[in-house]
Each structure stands twice: as C-alpha cells, then as structure tokens.
Design an enzyme around this catalytic site. Sequence first.
Site, PDB file in Angstrom:
ATOM      1  N   ARG A 160      -4.106   1.183  -1.630  1.00  0.00           N
ATOM      2  CA  ARG A 160      -3.312   0.013  -1.250  1.00  0.00           C
ATOM      3  C   ARG A 160      -2.103  -0.114  -2.174  1.00  0.00           C
ATOM      4  O   ARG A 160      -2.202   0.122  -3.379  1.00  0.00           O
ATOM      5  CB  ARG A 160      -4.150  -1.258  -1.353  1.00  0.00           C
ATOM      6  CG  ARG A 160      -5.407  -1.248  -0.504  1.00  0.00           C
ATOM      7  CD  ARG A 160      -6.232  -2.488  -0.785  1.00  0.00           C
ATOM      8  NE  ARG A 160      -7.483  -2.466  -0.042  1.00  0.00           N
ATOM      9  CZ  ARG A 160      -8.410  -3.421  -0.144  1.00  0.00           C
ATOM     10  NH1 ARG A 160      -8.234  -4.445  -0.972  1.00  0.00           N
ATOM     11  NH2 ARG A 160      -9.518  -3.336   0.562  1.00  0.00           N
ATOM     12  N   ASP A 207       0.887  -3.059  -3.137  1.00  0.00           N
ATOM     13  CA  ASP A 207       1.132  -4.490  -2.993  1.00  0.00           C
ATOM     14  C   ASP A 207       2.465  -4.772  -2.320  1.00  0.00           C
ATOM     15  O   ASP A 207       3.287  -3.876  -2.137  1.00  0.00           O
ATOM     16  CB  ASP A 207       1.103  -5.163  -4.369  1.00  0.00           C
ATOM     17  CG  ASP A 207      -0.263  -5.084  -5.027  1.00  0.00           C
ATOM     18  OD1 ASP A 207      -1.266  -5.011  -4.291  1.00  0.00           O
ATOM     19  OD2 ASP A 207      -0.317  -5.095  -6.270  1.00  0.00           O
ATOM     20  N   TYR A 220       1.938   7.453  -9.991  1.00  0.00           N
ATOM     21  CA  TYR A 220       2.903   6.398  -9.683  1.00  0.00           C
ATOM     22  C   TYR A 220       4.133   6.580 -10.563  1.00  0.00           C
ATOM     23  O   TYR A 220       4.030   7.046 -11.705  1.00  0.00           O
ATOM     24  CB  TYR A 220       2.313   5.014  -9.949  1.00  0.00           C
ATOM     25  CG  TYR A 220       1.448   4.479  -8.835  1.00  0.00           C
ATOM     26  CD1 TYR A 220       1.991   3.701  -7.814  1.00  0.00           C
ATOM     27  CD2 TYR A 220       0.091   4.754  -8.799  1.00  0.00           C
ATOM     28  CE1 TYR A 220       1.197   3.204  -6.794  1.00  0.00           C
ATOM     29  CE2 TYR A 220      -0.717   4.267  -7.775  1.00  0.00           C
ATOM     30  CZ  TYR A 220      -0.146   3.484  -6.782  1.00  0.00           C
ATOM     31  OH  TYR A 220      -0.938   3.010  -5.767  1.00  0.00           O
ATOM     32  N   ARG A 270       1.758  -1.833 -13.171  1.00  0.00           N
ATOM     33  CA  ARG A 270       2.767  -2.863 -13.438  1.00  0.00           C
ATOM     34  C   ARG A 270       2.523  -3.570 -14.772  1.00  0.00           C
ATOM     35  O   ARG A 270       3.478  -3.958 -15.462  1.00  0.00           O
ATOM     36  CB  ARG A 270       2.799  -3.860 -12.292  1.00  0.00           C
ATOM     37  CG  ARG A 270       3.362  -3.271 -10.996  1.00  0.00           C
ATOM     38  CD  ARG A 270       3.147  -4.195  -9.821  1.00  0.00           C
ATOM     39  NE  ARG A 270       3.724  -5.506 -10.064  1.00  0.00           N
ATOM     40  CZ  ARG A 270       3.432  -6.581  -9.324  1.00  0.00           C
ATOM     41  NH1 ARG A 270       2.566  -6.497  -8.317  1.00  0.00           N
ATOM     42  NH2 ARG A 270       4.003  -7.742  -9.595  1.00  0.00           N
TER      43      ARG A 270
END
Length: 240
Positions: free
Chosen positions: A49, A51, A109, A194
């Site tokens: 997933r 965001d 990422y 993050r």
Amino acid sequence: MRYRITVSYDGTGFCGWQSQPSGRSVQDALENAVFRLSGERTHVVGSGRTDAGVHAIAQVAHFELSREYENKTIVGALNAHLPRSVRVSDCRRADDGFDARKSAKRKTYMYLMYRGERSPLLDGRAVAVGDADCESMRRIAEDIVGTHDFTTFMAHGSGAKNAVRTVYSVRFEDDGKFIKMFITANGFLYNMVRIIAALMIKAGHGEPVDIKALLAARDRTAAKDTAPPYGLYLYDVEYE
C-alpha cells in the site's frame, strides 16, 4: 489466467493505493480499466500500500482473468482506460503461485528532496530542505542498516503485529540540487520511510539525531515528525 503488471503513478489526488469508501484510489483506477478491457470485475493486488500523495515508479500488481490476452494488448488497453496520472509499463503471465504482495522479497523506496525554498514546479513531487547537508544524513543513516525492532519508526494505526524488519541498505545521491535517499528492506512499517526521512532532514540541518537510541527506545513518541508524503516514491520491488 494470472497477469503481473508494473505500474507507475503520480499519487497527487489519490487517497493512496488501496480502495477506500471515501476516496479515489489507484487500485480503483486499475480495476475499472481491467473491467473496461475484459468485462470482468477482478481484484488487482498490489505489492504494498502507498498512502495518499505517495508516488510509484515501479509498483507491481497482479490480477486474474478467465481468458487469455496478449501482454501488449493488456498494456495498451489498460493505458487507454487509465487517467494520465497512472501508466502500465509492462505485463507478463505469472504462475498461479505468484502473489504481488506475498512473493516480494525486497522493496526499495526513494525519498526525493531538493535544496532551496519551495518551488511551484516541484511542489507535490519533492520536498524542499533548504541548505541541508547530505553528508550528515549519510553518517546517521548507517545505524539504520540491519535487523532491528522499528517500533519507534512506526506510525500509530499500523496493523503490524511485529515491528522487526531488515534494512539492507540506505544510500544517497546528491547532485548539488537534488538529494535522493534510497532505502531497501524486506518490508516497511506504516510511515516508516517518511519518519526516517524526517530524521534525515533534521540531521541535515545540524540537529542531533541518535538512531541507536531511537531504535532502543521502541517508542513512537521519541520520533514524532513525519516527512511529507509527496517526496516518497515506491522505486523497485524484487521477487528473486
């Protein structure tokens, strides 16, 4: 027939990857495009997933259809029915045992930052970090690599029962204007990248950041800040 696709998307305007009753998701867009192609309602399963506001360079997903199509037919038809912000770059037949989420071994990422003040041309795609020092980021990032309990780096609301993850590498590219942070792991917790990015930005501005102490604390309140979603990109998913 099970098909594996690679998808890129601009997460701006989406509520994230996963279908939500109250929002427009990337998953919805793909499932609608598959229906327009085949007339079948099928579930498109993503490798993970993302965001709201998070982007993807190479999200991997799979779905099943009752009949066989050529790979290029699926790519062309899906792109014809997708919004401009979502594109399928590759399609291939997959074994029945392939699962885009469960079969993934490593994910990477990228967090994209740029020096200077906020730019209207980059807003929504990267995060302005002023005069941040990349070398300071590199130094503290070394302590993230390894197998750790990342409870401190997990946002509230996560459904994960186990916060132990293995981070294989954290590396930076710095061309003087843009700073790219790449982090590869066997899996990530909710908002983990993050939260790490927020700590990197702090370190880049000379603030003291002790990664070892934060890991040992296993306390989300010890690292409260979370970097903006629009600097985050799902960069690569590995299956072998």
